[in-house]
Design a protein around this motif. Sequence first.
Motif, PDB file in Angstrom:
ATOM      1  N   THR A 129       0.868  -1.503  -0.132  1.00  0.00           N
ATOM      2  CA  THR A 129      -0.303  -0.157   0.024  1.00  0.00           C
ATOM      3  C   THR A 129       1.126   1.235   0.137  1.00  0.00           C
ATOM      4  O   THR A 129       2.119   0.850   0.527  1.00  0.00           O
ATOM      5  N   GLY A 130       0.041   2.480  -0.417  1.00  0.00           N
ATOM      6  CA  GLY A 130       0.993   3.838  -0.184  1.00  0.00           C
ATOM      7  C   GLY A 130       0.983   4.088   1.290  1.00  0.00           C
ATOM      8  O   GLY A 130       2.399   5.013   1.329  1.00  0.00           O
ATOM      9  N   THR A 131       0.803   3.574   2.371  1.00  0.00           N
ATOM     10  CA  THR A 131       0.408   4.184   3.133  1.00  0.00           C
ATOM     11  C   THR A 131       1.730   3.436   3.887  1.00  0.00           C
ATOM     12  O   THR A 131       2.572   4.529   4.356  1.00  0.00           O
ATOM     13  N   ALA A 132       1.554   2.346   3.357  1.00  0.00           N
ATOM     14  CA  ALA A 132       2.606   1.611   3.924  1.00  0.00           C
ATOM     15  C   ALA A 132       4.763   2.027   3.315  1.00  0.00           C
ATOM     16  O   ALA A 132       5.570   2.373   3.993  1.00  0.00           O
ATOM     17  N   ALA A 133       4.288   2.663   2.332  1.00  0.00           N
ATOM     18  CA  ALA A 133       5.490   2.677   1.114  1.00  0.00           C
ATOM     19  C   ALA A 133       6.014   3.952   1.906  1.00  0.00           C
ATOM     20  O   ALA A 133       7.253   5.061   2.273  1.00  0.00           O
TER      21      ALA A 133
END
Length: 340
Positions: free
Chosen positions: A62-66
């Motif tokens: 996910t973008g949040t993780a990235a």
Amino acid sequence: MAPGCQFASDNTAGICPEAWEALQEANLGHQPSYGDDHYTREACDSFREVFETDCDVYFVFTGTAANSLALASLCHSYHSVIAHSVSHVETDECGAPEFFSNGSKLLLAKGEHAKCDPADVARLIRSRNDLHFPKPRALSVSQSTEFGTVYRPEELKELWGVCRSHGVSMHMDGARFANAMASLGCSPAEATWRSGVDVLCFGGTKNGMAMTEAVVFFDKELSKEFAWRCKQAGQLASKMRFISAQWRRLLQDGVWLRYASLANAHAQALAAGLREIEGAEILHAVEANAVFAKLSPDVDKRLKAAGWKYYSFIGGGARFMCSWKTTEEEVQALLGAARG
Ligand SMILES: *Cc1c(COP(=O)(O)O)cnc(C)c1O
């Protein structure tokens, strides 16, 4: 075509045919796990080709993780991250950047059209240098921004100038990096590391892939132990080939840029159509795949009655996102409903 959530977000569209084919191809036979496969090697090489440099690439879901893991790799807990007050890391990640960095504080910068104003970034960097204030360590910029605007390389370089002399690294939230690149027309290298970006979170999901974002480090000093960080956060895919095969395919022959250009072109057409409609006012420059419009209650009512779904909590108006899957027919149908 039935009106629905086609324009609500660019992630309401499914997986593009090329990514789907890549998933099927990766499904043949057995392959080594945890990224030790040829799809992953070739995908990482494609990034190095696209960016014309020996960058280090990791895949997360996910973008949040990235964003969170990339920022955590830049910061210690006592550091701070400067980001626009209208940025995904601030408004839509549930505190994950602070959580994964064990407490690095976000400092909010101002700026028109959701772009960080270099003077305000300088103000935040210089405001304090005593022990009692979290030390600025990173600037996070969104490309394209949450308002669908795009930083030009000159603008990034100006921010870089402000950051560089204070040891502040640059992180780019590129959930819609493809749309920004399609809009800019310059080389990906020029829009990133040649303009000071140290780490880029390159969005795959909104570009047409299934559940993947790439974290691209241009400064390898920063990625030294990133693999451990990903694993600890539960972001190391054991069947990584299904992620990397998609990247490998979309980065080939510029598929990623072609879809982003299409989405951007549909956004332009949608904005042009809305400008002709009484009761619809375009709020931000349309530079990528988003259109923000202030709608009169009548137009809003007509669209909703026709069955169109869209969000109105971002950017002070209705937001319409175009994707790789948007069609001219859908754009015209939405405009027709708005006209009444
Ligand atoms: C969509 C998006 C992300 C990624 O969000 P996830 O839901 O965590 O995948 C990150 N930044 C921006 C600007 C986005 O629009």
